[in-house]
Design an enzyme around this catalytic site. Sequence first.
Site, PDB file in Angstrom:
ATOM      1  N   HIS A  64      -1.030   6.120   2.451  1.00  0.00           N
ATOM      2  CA  HIS A  64      -1.512   7.354   1.814  1.00  0.00           C
ATOM      3  C   HIS A  64      -1.054   8.564   2.618  1.00  0.00           C
ATOM      4  O   HIS A  64      -1.492   8.735   3.756  1.00  0.00           O
ATOM      5  CB  HIS A  64      -3.033   7.390   1.821  1.00  0.00           C
ATOM      6  CG  HIS A  64      -3.673   6.453   0.857  1.00  0.00           C
ATOM      7  ND1 HIS A  64      -4.963   6.618   0.435  1.00  0.00           N
ATOM      8  CD2 HIS A  64      -3.220   5.353   0.227  1.00  0.00           C
ATOM      9  CE1 HIS A  64      -5.275   5.648  -0.420  1.00  0.00           C
ATOM     10  NE2 HIS A  64      -4.228   4.861  -0.546  1.00  0.00           N
TER      11      HIS A  64
ATOM     12  N   GLU B 139      -1.576  -1.852  -1.503  1.00  0.00           N
ATOM     13  CA  GLU B 139      -2.086  -0.621  -0.896  1.00  0.00           C
ATOM     14  C   GLU B 139      -2.584  -0.921   0.513  1.00  0.00           C
ATOM     15  O   GLU B 139      -3.266  -1.930   0.750  1.00  0.00           O
ATOM     16  CB  GLU B 139      -3.240  -0.076  -1.749  1.00  0.00           C
ATOM     17  CG  GLU B 139      -3.819   1.224  -1.232  1.00  0.00           C
ATOM     18  CD  GLU B 139      -4.920   1.773  -2.134  1.00  0.00           C
ATOM     19  OE1 GLU B 139      -5.472   1.006  -2.949  1.00  0.00           O
ATOM     20  OE2 GLU B 139      -5.228   2.974  -2.016  1.00  0.00           O
TER      21      GLU B 139
ATOM     22  N   GLU C 200      -1.038   6.198 -11.092  1.00  0.00           N
ATOM     23  CA  GLU C 200      -2.234   5.339 -11.120  1.00  0.00           C
ATOM     24  C   GLU C 200      -3.409   6.021 -11.807  1.00  0.00           C
ATOM     25  O   GLU C 200      -3.617   7.227 -11.631  1.00  0.00           O
ATOM     26  CB  GLU C 200      -2.583   5.042  -9.663  1.00  0.00           C
ATOM     27  CG  GLU C 200      -3.857   4.275  -9.456  1.00  0.00           C
ATOM     28  CD  GLU C 200      -4.133   4.064  -7.974  1.00  0.00           C
ATOM     29  OE1 GLU C 200      -3.200   4.173  -7.141  1.00  0.00           O
ATOM     30  OE2 GLU C 200      -5.293   3.803  -7.634  1.00  0.00           O
TER      31      GLU C 200
ATOM     32  N   ARG D  92       2.185   6.942  -0.950  1.00  0.00           N
ATOM     33  CA  ARG D  92       1.429   7.616  -2.006  1.00  0.00           C
ATOM     34  C   ARG D  92       1.265   9.083  -1.618  1.00  0.00           C
ATOM     35  O   ARG D  92       0.947   9.397  -0.474  1.00  0.00           O
ATOM     36  CB  ARG D  92       0.050   6.961  -2.157  1.00  0.00           C
ATOM     37  CG  ARG D  92      -0.684   7.419  -3.394  1.00  0.00           C
ATOM     38  CD  ARG D  92      -2.096   6.871  -3.456  1.00  0.00           C
ATOM     39  NE  ARG D  92      -3.016   7.723  -2.726  1.00  0.00           N
ATOM     40  CZ  ARG D  92      -4.344   7.742  -2.918  1.00  0.00           C
ATOM     41  NH1 ARG D  92      -4.891   6.923  -3.797  1.00  0.00           N
ATOM     42  NH2 ARG D  92      -5.120   8.542  -2.211  1.00  0.00           N
TER      43      ARG D  92
ATOM     44  N   ASP E 143     -12.436   1.284   1.934  1.00  0.00           N
ATOM     45  CA  ASP E 143     -13.726   0.672   1.565  1.00  0.00           C
ATOM     46  C   ASP E 143     -13.614  -0.816   1.264  1.00  0.00           C
ATOM     47  O   ASP E 143     -14.637  -1.469   1.072  1.00  0.00           O
ATOM     48  CB  ASP E 143     -14.433   1.436   0.439  1.00  0.00           C
ATOM     49  CG  ASP E 143     -13.558   1.799  -0.741  1.00  0.00           C
ATOM     50  OD1 ASP E 143     -12.726   2.727  -0.601  1.00  0.00           O
ATOM     51  OD2 ASP E 143     -13.705   1.178  -1.793  1.00  0.00           O
TER      52      ASP E 143
ATOM     53  N   ASN F 223     -18.505   0.371  -2.625  1.00  0.00           N
ATOM     54  CA  ASN F 223     -18.637   1.656  -1.936  1.00  0.00           C
ATOM     55  C   ASN F 223     -19.740   2.523  -2.547  1.00  0.00           C
ATOM     56  O   ASN F 223     -19.708   2.827  -3.738  1.00  0.00           O
ATOM     57  CB  ASN F 223     -17.292   2.392  -2.003  1.00  0.00           C
ATOM     58  CG  ASN F 223     -17.128   3.427  -0.903  1.00  0.00           C
ATOM     59  OD1 ASN F 223     -17.972   3.555  -0.026  1.00  0.00           O
ATOM     60  ND2 ASN F 223     -16.025   4.159  -0.962  1.00  0.00           N
TER      61      ASN F 223
ATOM     62  N   TYR G 158     -10.212  14.743  -4.556  1.00  0.00           N
ATOM     63  CA  TYR G 158      -9.921  13.355  -4.224  1.00  0.00           C
ATOM     64  C   TYR G 158      -8.557  13.206  -3.533  1.00  0.00           C
ATOM     65  O   TYR G 158      -7.556  13.778  -3.983  1.00  0.00           O
ATOM     66  CB  TYR G 158      -9.923  12.468  -5.488  1.00  0.00           C
ATOM     67  CG  TYR G 158      -9.327  11.124  -5.150  1.00  0.00           C
ATOM     68  CD1 TYR G 158     -10.076  10.189  -4.460  1.00  0.00           C
ATOM     69  CD2 TYR G 158      -7.987  10.845  -5.409  1.00  0.00           C
ATOM     70  CE1 TYR G 158      -9.519   8.999  -4.043  1.00  0.00           C
ATOM     71  CE2 TYR G 158      -7.421   9.657  -5.006  1.00  0.00           C
ATOM     72  CZ  TYR G 158      -8.193   8.737  -4.323  1.00  0.00           C
ATOM     73  OH  TYR G 158      -7.632   7.578  -3.893  1.00  0.00           O
TER      74      TYR G 158
ATOM     75  N   ARG H  17      -4.304  -3.443 -10.700  1.00  0.00           N
ATOM     76  CA  ARG H  17      -4.795  -3.011  -9.382  1.00  0.00           C
ATOM     77  C   ARG H  17      -6.063  -3.717  -8.912  1.00  0.00           C
ATOM     78  O   ARG H  17      -6.718  -3.258  -7.979  1.00  0.00           O
ATOM     79  CB  ARG H  17      -5.098  -1.503  -9.462  1.00  0.00           C
ATOM     80  CG  ARG H  17      -3.910  -0.644  -9.739  1.00  0.00           C
ATOM     81  CD  ARG H  17      -3.320  -0.118  -8.471  1.00  0.00           C
ATOM     82  NE  ARG H  17      -4.230   0.741  -7.760  1.00  0.00           N
ATOM     83  CZ  ARG H  17      -4.470   0.676  -6.450  1.00  0.00           C
ATOM     84  NH1 ARG H  17      -3.882  -0.229  -5.702  1.00  0.00           N
ATOM     85  NH2 ARG H  17      -5.305   1.532  -5.879  1.00  0.00           N
TER      86      ARG H  17
ATOM     87  N   GLU I 208      -8.436  -0.713 -10.435  1.00  0.00           N
ATOM     88  CA  GLU I 208      -9.241  -0.895  -9.213  1.00  0.00           C
ATOM     89  C   GLU I 208     -10.729  -0.991  -9.526  1.00  0.00           C
ATOM     90  O   GLU I 208     -11.479  -1.574  -8.754  1.00  0.00           O
ATOM     91  CB  GLU I 208      -8.954   0.215  -8.200  1.00  0.00           C
ATOM     92  CG  GLU I 208      -9.388   1.595  -8.655  1.00  0.00           C
ATOM     93  CD  GLU I 208      -8.992   2.698  -7.679  1.00  0.00           C
ATOM     94  OE1 GLU I 208      -7.871   2.659  -7.158  1.00  0.00           O
ATOM     95  OE2 GLU I 208      -9.817   3.597  -7.456  1.00  0.00           O
TER      96      GLU I 208
ATOM     97  N   TRP J 222     -14.707  11.587 -11.376  1.00  0.00           N
ATOM     98  CA  TRP J 222     -14.237  11.904 -10.003  1.00  0.00           C
ATOM     99  C   TRP J 222     -12.954  11.151  -9.697  1.00  0.00           C
ATOM    100  O   TRP J 222     -12.812  10.014  -9.955  1.00  0.00           O
ATOM    101  CB  TRP J 222     -15.295  11.513  -8.963  1.00  0.00           C
ATOM    102  CG  TRP J 222     -14.775  11.674  -7.581  1.00  0.00           C
ATOM    103  CD1 TRP J 222     -14.449  12.853  -6.955  1.00  0.00           C
ATOM    104  CD2 TRP J 222     -14.474  10.638  -6.636  1.00  0.00           C
ATOM    105  NE1 TRP J 222     -13.974  12.611  -5.688  1.00  0.00           N
ATOM    106  CE2 TRP J 222     -13.974  11.262  -5.481  1.00  0.00           C
ATOM    107  CE3 TRP J 222     -14.575   9.238  -6.681  1.00  0.00           C
ATOM    108  CZ2 TRP J 222     -13.576  10.528  -4.351  1.00  0.00           C
ATOM    109  CZ3 TRP J 222     -14.191   8.519  -5.571  1.00  0.00           C
ATOM    110  CH2 TRP J 222     -13.699   9.153  -4.414  1.00  0.00           C
TER     111      TRP J 222
HETATM  112  C1  GCO Z   1      -7.348   4.070  -4.203  1.00  0.00           C
HETATM  113  C2  GCO Z   1      -8.693   4.420  -4.721  1.00  0.00           C
HETATM  114  C3  GCO Z   1      -9.729   4.705  -3.699  1.00  0.00           C
HETATM  115  C4  GCO Z   1     -11.087   4.935  -4.353  1.00  0.00           C
HETATM  116  C5  GCO Z   1     -12.148   4.343  -3.514  1.00  0.00           C
HETATM  117  C6  GCO Z   1     -13.540   4.590  -4.043  1.00  0.00           C
HETATM  118  O1  GCO Z   1      -6.418   4.148  -4.977  1.00  0.00           O
HETATM  119  O2  GCO Z   1      -7.265   3.665  -3.061  1.00  0.00           O
HETATM  120  O3  GCO Z   1      -8.621   5.320  -5.768  1.00  0.00           O
HETATM  121  O4  GCO Z   1      -9.365   5.735  -2.828  1.00  0.00           O
HETATM  122  O5  GCO Z   1     -11.325   6.276  -4.545  1.00  0.00           O
HETATM  123  O6  GCO Z   1     -11.910   2.984  -3.413  1.00  0.00           O
HETATM  124  O7  GCO Z   1     -14.442   3.899  -3.267  1.00  0.00           O
HETATM  125 MG    MG Z   2      -6.917   4.612  -6.918  1.00  0.00          MG
END
Ligand code: GCO
Ligand code: MG
Length: 405
Positions: A122, A342, A239, A147, A319, A37, A159, A286, A265, A405
């Site tokens: 989400h 997820e 997380e 979530r 993404d 991404n 975020y 993750r 992630e 971020w």
């Molecule tokens: C999640 C992640 C995403 C990231 C994203 C960045 O837990 O799904 O934190 O929301 O922010 O993949 O590209």
């Molecule tokens: Mg995440």
Amino acid sequence: MKIRDAQVIVTSPGRNFATLKVTTDDGVTGLGDATVNGRELAVASYLRDHVVPLLIGRDPHRIEDTWQFLYKGAYWRRGPVTMAAIAAVDVALWDIKGKVAGLPLYQLLGGASRDGVLAYCHASGKDMPELFDSVQRHLALGYRAVRIQSAVPGLGKIYGVGDGVASGRYEPAFRGPLPAEETWDSRAYLRHIPGVFEKVRERFGAELPLLHDAHHRLTPVEAARLGKDLEPYDLFWLEDVTPAEDQDALRLVRQHTTTPLAIGEVFNSIWDCERLIRARLIDYIRTSAVHAGGITHLRRIFGLAELYGVKSGSHGPTDVSPVTMAAAVHLDLAIPNFGIQEHMRHEPIVDEVFPHAYRFADGYLHPGEASGLGVSIDEELAARYPYERAYLPVNRLTDGTAFDW
Ligand code: GCO
Ligand code: MG
């Protein structure tokens, strides 16, 4: 059988995706996702300019050998760009192997260990009524794990918080010449979040599994406090409480809280996960197929995790393309230590560009019975959505300091 052709398709049906399509001399095709991404073209070039020439003429069945050839042969190991490129090749070859065998991929990975894959969605809101509506809407869709992300009074857009109940969409990558900038204040966040969970539990009861993503923004001591403050609300997981590259940070968090921890992630390889897993500093790993070297490597990570009682929780935001979602769901169905998956729903146009056999019903994902991954790409439709530069936001503290971020 030999690989005859490999093409990189970059398309932007609402957001950017880089996809590798491998074709054999028998005309069998396989797809792999290569999307990083905000840096999509770097992986597209890595594949087009450096990897595709190596694939032509290779035996597509030699998946492990191709993985080792690309990993060891690059000399410059790991990193998101290299590992996403290797992942794209790897997943495309698994897709081909499944199609040639006439079996869905999960059958090649050992067969189903469960009937379906528990998915979490989400929910988010700028205030409690909006958050409640968002949870309610997802429950109505059938989700059994949610979530929870919330705006923080005094901070602007942060975020994880969508753009209202009407659409409920949250897509952090911003199309434009420069990244969006957000403002962050950890103290304001830490004061606000436990109350959000208290109200969500009051409203939706004790049973619903709830998750939360702190998105790498806390110090170890702040993360420990958040974990403790959230204990009464019985989270499924908390997380990315601390920046993922500082692995020892989780030791302090772990010593102070019994809230289950998930991370990984942004990890690319088993080497990034190994210490956390072996020291049992996390409960869920993750990593995703696209960012951690494909099915071949992700399977290895989950295998290591199994030894230490750590479960899978593959990354699945918008993404990661439907190609990675399919790879995840096949693996999730097969492995013994599956935790949760997820599932951030793609826009309908993305599902049109990438028609797929995996499906969601009653809280569970299932990969379907199509052979291989069960995903295709409508190349004509994809061509109607050319790449558009998009950046993830940059975070700053209230005094202007650049921050996680
Ligand atoms: C999640 C992640 C995403 C990231 C994203 C960045 O837990 O799904 O934190 O929301 O922010 O993949 O590209
Ligand atoms: Mg995440």
